[in-house]
Design a protein around this motif. Structure first.
Motif, PDB file in Angstrom:
ATOM      1  N   LYS A 107       0.811  -1.213   0.000  1.00 23.02           N
ATOM      2  CA  LYS A 107       0.000   0.000   0.000  1.00 23.02           C
ATOM      3  C   LYS A 107       0.845   1.264   0.000  1.00 23.02           C
ATOM      4  O   LYS A 107       0.448   2.282  -0.563  1.00 23.02           O
ATOM      5  CB  LYS A 107      -0.936   0.001   1.206  1.00 23.02           C
ATOM      6  N   ASP A 108       2.007   1.217   0.652  1.00 22.80           N
ATOM      7  CA  ASP A 108       2.853   2.409   0.774  1.00 22.80           C
ATOM      8  C   ASP A 108       4.291   2.005   0.487  1.00 22.80           C
ATOM      9  O   ASP A 108       4.925   1.330   1.293  1.00 22.80           O
ATOM     10  CB  ASP A 108       2.726   2.993   2.186  1.00 22.80           C
ATOM     11  N   SER A 109       4.810   2.425  -0.655  1.00 17.00           N
ATOM     12  CA  SER A 109       6.165   2.026  -1.059  1.00 17.00           C
ATOM     13  C   SER A 109       7.231   2.582  -0.120  1.00 17.00           C
ATOM     14  O   SER A 109       8.341   2.055  -0.061  1.00 17.00           O
ATOM     15  CB  SER A 109       6.451   2.508  -2.485  1.00 17.00           C
ATOM     16  N   GLU A 110       6.895   3.651   0.625  1.00 13.96           N
ATOM     17  CA  GLU A 110       7.860   4.219   1.557  1.00 13.96           C
ATOM     18  C   GLU A 110       7.845   3.505   2.903  1.00 13.96           C
ATOM     19  O   GLU A 110       8.740   3.696   3.712  1.00 13.96           O
ATOM     20  CB  GLU A 110       7.569   5.712   1.765  1.00 13.96           C
ATOM     21  N   LYS A 111       6.816   2.704   3.147  1.00 18.76           N
ATOM     22  CA  LYS A 111       6.718   1.940   4.392  1.00 18.76           C
ATOM     23  C   LYS A 111       6.358   0.486   4.094  1.00 18.76           C
ATOM     24  O   LYS A 111       5.280   0.021   4.451  1.00 18.76           O
ATOM     25  CB  LYS A 111       5.678   2.574   5.322  1.00 18.76           C
ATOM     26  N   PRO A 112       7.275  -0.227   3.434  1.00 21.83           N
ATOM     27  CA  PRO A 112       6.955  -1.615   3.055  1.00 21.83           C
ATOM     28  C   PRO A 112       6.733  -2.533   4.243  1.00 21.83           C
ATOM     29  O   PRO A 112       6.065  -3.559   4.121  1.00 21.83           O
ATOM     30  CB  PRO A 112       8.174  -2.032   2.232  1.00 21.83           C
ATOM     31  N   PHE A 113       7.282  -2.183   5.402  1.00 25.41           N
ATOM     32  CA  PHE A 113       7.141  -3.034   6.581  1.00 25.41           C
ATOM     33  C   PHE A 113       6.262  -2.383   7.645  1.00 25.41           C
ATOM     34  O   PHE A 113       6.373  -2.689   8.828  1.00 25.41           O
ATOM     35  CB  PHE A 113       8.520  -3.382   7.146  1.00 25.41           C
ATOM     36  N   GLY A 114       5.397  -1.470   7.198  1.00 21.34           N
ATOM     37  CA  GLY A 114       4.448  -0.842   8.101  1.00 21.34           C
ATOM     38  C   GLY A 114       5.144  -0.116   9.236  1.00 21.34           C
ATOM     39  O   GLY A 114       6.108   0.628   9.039  1.00 21.34           O
ATOM     40  N   ALA A 115       4.665  -0.360  10.462  1.00 15.21           N
ATOM     41  CA  ALA A 115       5.223   0.317  11.638  1.00 15.21           C
ATOM     42  C   ALA A 115       6.657  -0.091  11.911  1.00 15.21           C
ATOM     43  O   ALA A 115       7.379   0.601  12.644  1.00 15.21           O
ATOM     44  CB  ALA A 115       4.356   0.016  12.858  1.00 15.21           C
ATOM     45  N   ASN A 116       7.113  -1.205  11.324  1.00 20.84           N
ATOM     46  CA  ASN A 116       8.492  -1.657  11.538  1.00 20.84           C
ATOM     47  C   ASN A 116       9.482  -1.062  10.539  1.00 20.84           C
ATOM     48  O   ASN A 116      10.682  -1.321  10.623  1.00 20.84           O
ATOM     49  CB  ASN A 116       8.559  -3.190  11.436  1.00 20.84           C
ATOM     50  N   THR A 117       8.980  -0.267   9.583  1.00 15.54           N
ATOM     51  CA  THR A 117       9.868   0.282   8.550  1.00 15.54           C
ATOM     52  C   THR A 117      10.954   1.175   9.142  1.00 15.54           C
ATOM     53  O   THR A 117      12.111   1.133   8.721  1.00 15.54           O
ATOM     54  CB  THR A 117       9.054   1.059   7.499  1.00 15.54           C
ATOM     55  N   ALA A 118      10.600   1.992  10.132  1.00 20.51           N
ATOM     56  CA  ALA A 118      11.594   2.881  10.752  1.00 20.51           C
ATOM     57  C   ALA A 118      12.705   2.076  11.400  1.00 20.51           C
ATOM     58  O   ALA A 118      13.887   2.446  11.324  1.00 20.51           O
ATOM     59  CB  ALA A 118      10.918   3.792  11.774  1.00 20.51           C
ATOM     60  N   PHE A 119      12.345   0.959  12.049  1.00 22.36           N
ATOM     61  CA  PHE A 119      13.349   0.094  12.655  1.00 22.36           C
ATOM     62  C   PHE A 119      14.253  -0.511  11.584  1.00 22.36           C
ATOM     63  O   PHE A 119      15.480  -0.586  11.752  1.00 22.36           O
ATOM     64  CB  PHE A 119      12.653  -0.998  13.460  1.00 22.36           C
ATOM     65  N   CYS A 120      13.666  -0.933  10.452  1.00 23.79           N
ATOM     66  CA  CYS A 120      14.462  -1.504   9.354  1.00 23.79           C
ATOM     67  C   CYS A 120      15.429  -0.469   8.783  1.00 23.79           C
ATOM     68  O   CYS A 120      16.589  -0.785   8.472  1.00 23.79           O
ATOM     69  CB  CYS A 120      13.540  -2.028   8.252  1.00 23.79           C
ATOM     70  N   LYS A 121      14.953   0.760   8.640  1.00 23.00           N
ATOM     71  CA  LYS A 121      15.818   1.832   8.135  1.00 23.00           C
ATOM     72  C   LYS A 121      16.934   2.118   9.131  1.00 23.00           C
ATOM     73  O   LYS A 121      18.093   2.392   8.734  1.00 23.00           O
ATOM     74  CB  LYS A 121      14.980   3.093   7.907  1.00 23.00           C
ATOM     75  N   GLU A 122      16.633   2.046  10.404  1.00 18.14           N
ATOM     76  CA  GLU A 122      17.644   2.276  11.440  1.00 18.14           C
ATOM     77  C   GLU A 122      18.723   1.198  11.377  1.00 18.14           C
ATOM     78  O   GLU A 122      19.926   1.491  11.508  1.00 18.14           O
ATOM     79  CB  GLU A 122      16.978   2.293  12.804  1.00 18.14           C
ATOM     80  N   LEU A 123      18.323  -0.046  11.165  1.00 18.05           N
ATOM     81  CA  LEU A 123      19.299  -1.124  10.986  1.00 18.05           C
ATOM     82  C   LEU A 123      20.177  -0.868   9.761  1.00 18.05           C
ATOM     83  O   LEU A 123      21.393  -1.092   9.790  1.00 18.05           O
ATOM     84  CB  LEU A 123      18.587  -2.469  10.824  1.00 18.05           C
ATOM     85  N   THR A 124      19.558  -0.377   8.680  1.00 23.37           N
ATOM     86  CA  THR A 124      20.306  -0.061   7.461  1.00 23.37           C
ATOM     87  C   THR A 124      21.344   1.027   7.728  1.00 23.37           C
ATOM     88  O   THR A 124      22.491   0.928   7.273  1.00 23.37           O
ATOM     89  CB  THR A 124      19.337   0.401   6.354  1.00 23.37           C
ATOM     90  N   ASP A 125      20.958   2.049   8.469  1.00 27.52           N
ATOM     91  CA  ASP A 125      21.890   3.133   8.797  1.00 27.52           C
ATOM     92  C   ASP A 125      23.052   2.622   9.656  1.00 27.52           C
ATOM     93  O   ASP A 125      24.199   3.051   9.486  1.00 27.52           O
ATOM     94  CB  ASP A 125      21.147   4.250   9.535  1.00 27.52           C
ATOM     95  N   ALA A 126      22.740   1.721  10.593  1.00 27.23           N
ATOM     96  CA  ALA A 126      23.796   1.169  11.446  1.00 27.23           C
ATOM     97  C   ALA A 126      24.780   0.352  10.615  1.00 27.23           C
ATOM     98  O   ALA A 126      25.998   0.394  10.848  1.00 27.23           O
ATOM     99  CB  ALA A 126      23.184   0.305  12.548  1.00 27.23           C
ATOM    100  N   CYS A 127      24.268  -0.389   9.628  1.00 31.51           N
ATOM    101  CA  CYS A 127      25.155  -1.166   8.760  1.00 31.51           C
ATOM    102  C   CYS A 127      26.062  -0.253   7.943  1.00 31.51           C
ATOM    103  O   CYS A 127      27.260  -0.537   7.769  1.00 31.51           O
ATOM    104  CB  CYS A 127      24.322  -2.058   7.837  1.00 31.51           C
ATOM    105  N   ALA A 128      25.507   0.831   7.437  1.00 26.22           N
ATOM    106  CA  ALA A 128      26.315   1.781   6.663  1.00 26.22           C
ATOM    107  C   ALA A 128      27.410   2.390   7.527  1.00 26.22           C
ATOM    108  O   ALA A 128      28.531   2.629   7.066  1.00 26.22           O
ATOM    109  CB  ALA A 128      25.417   2.881   6.096  1.00 26.22           C
ATOM    110  N   LYS A 129      27.110   2.621   8.789  1.00 28.12           N
ATOM    111  CA  LYS A 129      28.082   3.237   9.692  1.00 28.12           C
ATOM    112  C   LYS A 129      29.205   2.283  10.071  1.00 28.12           C
ATOM    113  O   LYS A 129      30.375   2.681  10.137  1.00 28.12           O
ATOM    114  CB  LYS A 129      27.370   3.724  10.953  1.00 28.12           C
TER     115      LYS A 129
END
Length: 458
Positions: A107-129
């Motif tokens: 339904k929302d390409s910017e939130k593919p994992f719903g309420a967990n999308t922010a957590f997934c993005k945070e994990l992605t940022d930690a990996c980049a760091k």
């Protein structure tokens, strides 16, 4: 084998770069004493490929041709860790982390994992760091007997790609039904046996299994309320003879669902209470225990329950308080304390879960206002942390499976004695420190650092 963080550069067209060739900065050539056009085996997750390495003087990083990058699921600008084993001429990049999610929303390409999308993005940022790559997939992304998974990664936006089997699988499935699917179980077994992957938090914990296991650890007996797998009316009668309050908890339940509290009001009267999602807390009195049991026997026949001694918790304004302690393995593979939060039950409720109207507070703030014996207020936080680490090590020693983070629910009575309520192997991130914009939480960093440790990139 020393590990170094490295940037990935993806190049589409080049006369000298193809999917059989990679370019590496001259610094690495000197460090590892590589020779020009040397052949090495490139390893990324389950993917292995013989490639020729070319030295580039001013390149800071690793350059791949677009076709090879797509095969690996990598994007330009990704930051990985790299190490080289000279004895086998093997170049390792990674670690590659795969997170099993329950579902994807279209339904929302910017939130593919719903309420967990922010957590997934945070994990992605930690990996980049810290130098790692992470992708997210669901059971629907698993193809039987394939060396790849269909999933999503983030680079400016969410992208659906094909990825190798990862070095580390982090199980964030939120239902036992999904977790027990044959295709999921086969993937986890194959990833471990065929590709040397490590799977952590690979299963939900069973309440009775946990308590029976921890009873085998002498040092933990003082933390455990009397607790058994519920079997009969005779067991209920025996427990009620010893305790004025007991709880019946669904063995596989979560979020406080289905918990029944039974209290002895006098020698001849009893009361049960449970949280009905439609009408709130439901309470009913009975003149004898037999009548009460008859009233709930239908529920008890259709689900397995744990019967547990009721505890007189510290409280504030008549609302009981308990504590969620998050413990995680760190970059050395050791159990460590990440956070402790106090949870206060909602009005007219006996469970503190946020889903049931509970609220979060800092331990110091809520304990100071509670009815805890003043002499114990300053030491409680430390006692909770020590107890949680002991319990995590007890789980490690006595419960089969690999666990790297545990949400441990503890309670304290008015004398400051600490008790275990339950252990959750899929702790909700919302029960810990809240998401903070542009800041990566310690709980997220520990997941990435532990994955690096497991994949030998630390």
């Amino acid at each position: 084998m020393a590990t170094t963080k490295i940037a990935i550069h993806v190049q589409s067209d080049s006369a000298i770069l193809d999917d059989q060739t990679i370019m590496l900065g001259e610094t690495f050539f000197k460090k590892w004493k590589l020779t020009a056009n040397q052949s090495v085996t490139l390893v990324y997750g389950s993917h292995k490929k013989d490639v020729k390495v070319i030295s580039i003087a001013r390149l800071v990083g690793l350059r791949l041709q677009g076709t090879l990058a797509n095969l690996l699921g990598l994007h330009d600008g990704a930051n990985l860790s790299i190490r080289y084993r000279k004895s086998t001429r093997t170049l390792y990049i990674g670690p590659l982390i795969g997170v099993m999610m329950s579902r994807v929303s279209t339904k929302d390409s910017e939130k593919p994992f719903g309420a967990n999308t922010a957590f997934c993005k945070e994990l992605t940022d930690a990996c980049a760091k810290y130098g790692a790559f992470i992708y997210f997939y669901t059971p629907k992304g698993i193809t039987p007997n394939s060396q790849t998974l269909n999933g999503w990664s983030f680079s400016n936006h969410w992208n659906k790609k094909t990825f190798p089997i990862p070095n580390v699988i982090y199980n964030r499935l939120t239902t036992r039904k999904l977790e027990n699917q044959p295709i999921v179980q086969k993937l986890m077994n194959d990833a471990k046996s065929r590709y040397g992957s490590v799977v952590f938090n690979e299963k939900y914990l069973n309440k009775t299994e946990v308590f029976e296991a921890l009873k085998k650890e002498p040092g933990l007996l003082g933390l455990l309320p009397e607790s058994y797998h519920f079997k009969s009316f005779a067991m209920l009668k025996s427990m009620m003879a010893r305790h004025s309050t007991i709880f019946l908890k669904p063995i596989t339940g979560s979020l406080g669902k289905g918990i029944i509290r039974i209290s002895r009001l006098s020698d001849k009267s009893y009361q049960y209470s449970f949280n009905n999602t439609l009408s709130g807390m439901r309470t009913k009195n009975f003149s004898n225990l037999t009548s009460l049991y008859s009233s709930i026997s239908g529920v008890l026949k259709h689900q397995s329950f744990q019967i547990q001694q009721g505890l007189k918790l510290i409280e504030i304004g008549g609302r009981p308080i308990d504590f969620r302690v998050l413990v995680q393995r760190n970059e050395l593979g050791e159990w460590s304390l990440t956070s402790i939060v106090a949870r206060t039950a909602g009005q007219h409720n006996f469970v503190s879960n946020l889903a049931r109207g509970g609220s979060l507070s800092k331990v110091k703030d809520i304990v100071g206002k509670s009815n805890l014996n003043p002499a114990n207020k300053s030491t409680l936080n430390n006692k909770l942390g020590i107890a949680a680490l002991k319990i995590a090590k007890g789980i490690e020693a006595q419960v089969p499976g690999h666990f790297a983070e545990l949400g441990i629910d503890l309670a304290a009575d008015s004398h400051g004695k600490v008790w275990l309520i339950e252990v959750n192997s899929k702790p909700s991130k919302e029960d810990n420190t809240p998401l903070v914009e542009n800041k990566i939480r310690p709980s997220v960093i520990k997941v990435v650092r532990y994955a690096q440790f497991l994949a030998k990139f630390s």
